[in-house]
Enzyme design. Structure first.
Site, PDB file in Angstrom:
ATOM      1  N   ARG A 275      50.688  11.057  60.186  1.00 56.63           N
ATOM      2  CA  ARG A 275      51.932  10.507  59.631  1.00 56.63           C
ATOM      3  C   ARG A 275      52.386  11.432  58.511  1.00 56.63           C
ATOM      4  NH1 ARG A 275      50.634   5.982  56.183  1.00 56.63           N
ATOM      5  NH2 ARG A 275      51.371   7.331  54.533  1.00 56.63           N
ATOM      6  N   HIS A 279      54.453   5.583  54.721  1.00 55.05           N
ATOM      7  CA  HIS A 279      54.064   4.463  55.588  1.00 55.05           C
ATOM      8  C   HIS A 279      55.311   3.639  55.919  1.00 55.05           C
ATOM      9  CE1 HIS A 279      52.219   0.963  57.293  1.00 55.05           C
ATOM     10  NE2 HIS A 279      52.806   0.228  56.370  1.00 55.05           N
ATOM     11  N   TYR A 288      47.962   8.376  47.072  1.00 55.09           N
ATOM     12  CA  TYR A 288      46.648   8.333  47.728  1.00 55.09           C
ATOM     13  C   TYR A 288      46.334   9.551  48.607  1.00 55.09           C
ATOM     14  CZ  TYR A 288      49.652   6.349  51.408  1.00 55.09           C
ATOM     15  OH  TYR A 288      50.656   6.138  52.309  1.00 55.09           O
TER      16      TYR A 288
HETATM   17  C1  LIG Z   1      48.143  -8.998  60.334  1.00 57.04           C
HETATM   18  C2  LIG Z   1      48.697  -8.051  59.325  1.00 57.04           C
HETATM   19  N1  LIG Z   1      47.946  -7.694  58.271  1.00 57.04           N
HETATM   20  C3  LIG Z   1      48.433  -6.821  57.357  1.00 57.04           C
HETATM   21  C4  LIG Z   1      49.702  -6.315  57.490  1.00 57.04           C
HETATM   22  C5  LIG Z   1      50.237  -5.315  56.452  1.00 57.04           C
HETATM   23  N2  LIG Z   1      50.274  -3.987  57.065  1.00 57.04           N
HETATM   24  C6  LIG Z   1      51.430  -3.465  57.499  1.00 57.04           C
HETATM   25  S1  LIG Z   1      51.221  -1.961  58.179  1.00 57.04           S
HETATM   26  C7  LIG Z   1      49.566  -1.971  57.876  1.00 57.04           C
HETATM   27  C8  LIG Z   1      48.703  -0.799  58.262  1.00 57.04           C
HETATM   28  C9  LIG Z   1      48.662  -0.532  59.722  1.00 57.04           C
HETATM   29  O1  LIG Z   1      48.072   0.711  59.963  1.00 57.04           O
HETATM   30  P1  LIG Z   1      47.936   1.289  61.418  1.00 57.04           P
HETATM   31  O2  LIG Z   1      47.490   0.238  62.358  1.00 57.04           O
HETATM   32  O3  LIG Z   1      47.111   2.512  61.324  1.00 57.04           O
HETATM   33  O4  LIG Z   1      49.429   1.660  61.845  1.00 57.04           O
HETATM   34  P2  LIG Z   1      50.427   2.712  61.173  1.00 57.04           P
HETATM   35  O5  LIG Z   1      51.177   1.965  60.110  1.00 57.04           O
HETATM   36  O6  LIG Z   1      49.624   3.830  60.628  1.00 57.04           O
HETATM   37  O7  LIG Z   1      51.352   3.135  62.259  1.00 57.04           O
HETATM   38  C10 LIG Z   1      49.201  -3.164  57.247  1.00 57.04           C
HETATM   39  C11 LIG Z   1      47.832  -3.476  56.811  1.00 57.04           C
HETATM   40  C12 LIG Z   1      50.469  -6.734  58.596  1.00 57.04           C
HETATM   41  N3  LIG Z   1      51.698  -6.260  58.830  1.00 57.04           N
HETATM   42  N4  LIG Z   1      49.943  -7.579  59.503  1.00 57.04           N
END
Ligand SMILES: Cc1ncc(C[n+]2csc(CCOP(=O)(O)OP(=O)(O)O)c2C)c(N)n1
Ligand SMILES: [Mg+2]
Length: 379
Positions: A275, A279, A288
């Protein structure tokens, strides 16, 4: 699964190491890379796409990035809600849906602009959606996609259910669903893997390992660096693909989709990518991770890498690259005009659409809120 011999791909943890020299021993997990960082292809593995099809893939990646950059500007100027940019992940995005037919299903996570555009979602629709207008969630005519999910991993069991239904009805459709390196830790995702494997469901799981789940680096997320290893434990064949190599993504997904359509069940594709940006627009990655780390990924940019390949084939030159960029910019700006015409919020609607009849506490809030709008002269 793939008929291609094993190809080494770069170790995610050491992106500055020349691609072909940094072998990782994956044992029974196949890995695939076709384009090196200089855009030189291993011709034995190049998918059979004609010139026009190759240029269409290039344009789709450029359009995706153009939209991302424009929407970031709009968000910073207060014209767009919070959204999740996908800069650096364009090859993963386009590659994973490239082999799908319109009546197949794509069930995405929220970082899926490229794939959604390829599937026919409109630019202004995506803008509406991220600006909070439910009209943006309307699935384009002719495709069977679902809107994306923001609840991490929640789309994966839904996609699996769709695939189980397809098999039960003896249809020939295939489902592709994507999710992140963070989402693969969710229990529901692992339950979905098991159901899909046991019921030989026609689904392709694409885990986009982009190095981070917000601020959580992948190496802290999971003790196994290669997320593809999760597949065989469930009885799901898996492959680790260089996700910044669009040709490798197309080949891996095509094989997985063919297997699914032939009734051979699910596949797990780990797309190793990065990425490059935020985010979401609410994030500041400088807190970070270092700029040096980000810089080490720049030479692997999926778009410039594919451009080098196409230049080598005589299909692109600097002029044509510039023209494509300008055309994509214009396309996004035209869509922004259509978005602006439709993105007229009615603040009096905020209490509608959730409850058939509002509970008393919300009725009270609604009265106070509407009175406040009246006082302020908001129509
Ligand atoms: C069930 C849930 N827990 C926490 C969140 C908050 N949250 C949003 S994005 C994220 C990280 C996701 O990371 P990843 O699966 O690696 O996907 P990326 O964002 O890197 O595409 C989190 C913890 C959420 N949206 N849903
Ligand atoms: Mg991630």
């Amino acid at each position: 699964m793939t008929t291609a011999p094993k190809q080494p791909i770069t170790d995610v943890a050491s992106p500055d190491t020349p691609v072909r020299k940094n072998l990782i021993d994956l044992g029974d997990i196949e890995s695939l890379q076709i384009l090196d960082t200089d855009g030189v292809a291993d011709e034995a593995f190049v998918p059979r796409l004609d010139d026009e099809a190759l240029l269409r893939v290039h344009r789709a990646m450029v359009l995706t990035r153009t939209l991302d950059i424009r929407m970031l500007n709009m968000q910073r100027q207060g014209e767009m809600g919070t959204f999740a940019p996908g800069i650096g992940q364009e090859a993963t995005q386009i590659g994973q849906v490239h082999p799908l037919r319109s009546r197949d299903w794509f069930v995405p996570s929220y970082r899926s602009f490229g794939a959604q555009l390829w599937r026919g979602w409109t630019i202004e629709g995506l803008m509406l959606l991220w600006d909070g207008f439910f009209e943006g969630f309307e699935v384009p005519a002719g495709v069977n996609d679902l809107p994306f999910s923001i609840v991490i991993g929640s789309q994966v069991p839904v996609a699996t259910g769709v695939a189980m239904g397809i098999r039960q009805r003896r249809e020939k459709h295939v489902v592709v669903t994507n999710f992140g390196d963070g989402a693969i830790s969710q229990g529901a995702v692992n339950e979905a893997f098991n159901f899909a494997a046991v019921y030989k469901s026609p689904i392709v799981f694409v885990v986009e390992n982009n190095g981070y789940a917000i601020s959580m680096p992948a190496e802290k997320q999971a003790a196994t660096k290669e997320l593809a290893r999760r597949g065989p434990g469930f009885g799901i064949p898996a492959i680790r693909v260089d996700g910044n190599d669009v040709l490798a993504m197309i080949v891996a997904t095509t094989e997985a989709v063919d297997r699914a359509r032939a009734g051979e069940g699910p596949t797990l594709i780990e797309a190793v990518t990065y990425r490059m940006g935020l985010h979401t627009t609410a994030d500041d990655p400088k807190v970070y991770r270092s700029d040096d780390e980000v810089d080490t990924w720049k030479p692997r940019d999926p778009i410039t890498r594919f451009e080098k390949y196409l230049i080598g084939k005589g299909l692109l030159d600097e002029n044509r690259i510039q023209r494509t960029g300008e055309e994509c910019e214009q396309e996004v700006l035209n869509a922004r005009e259509r978005f602006r015409e439709r993105a007229v919020a009615n603040p009096r609607e905020v209490f509608e659409y959730i409850y058939d009849s509002l509970p008393p506490a919300l009725q009270q809030q609604k009265r106070e809120y509407l009175a406040r709008l009246d006082r302020k002269g908001v129509r």
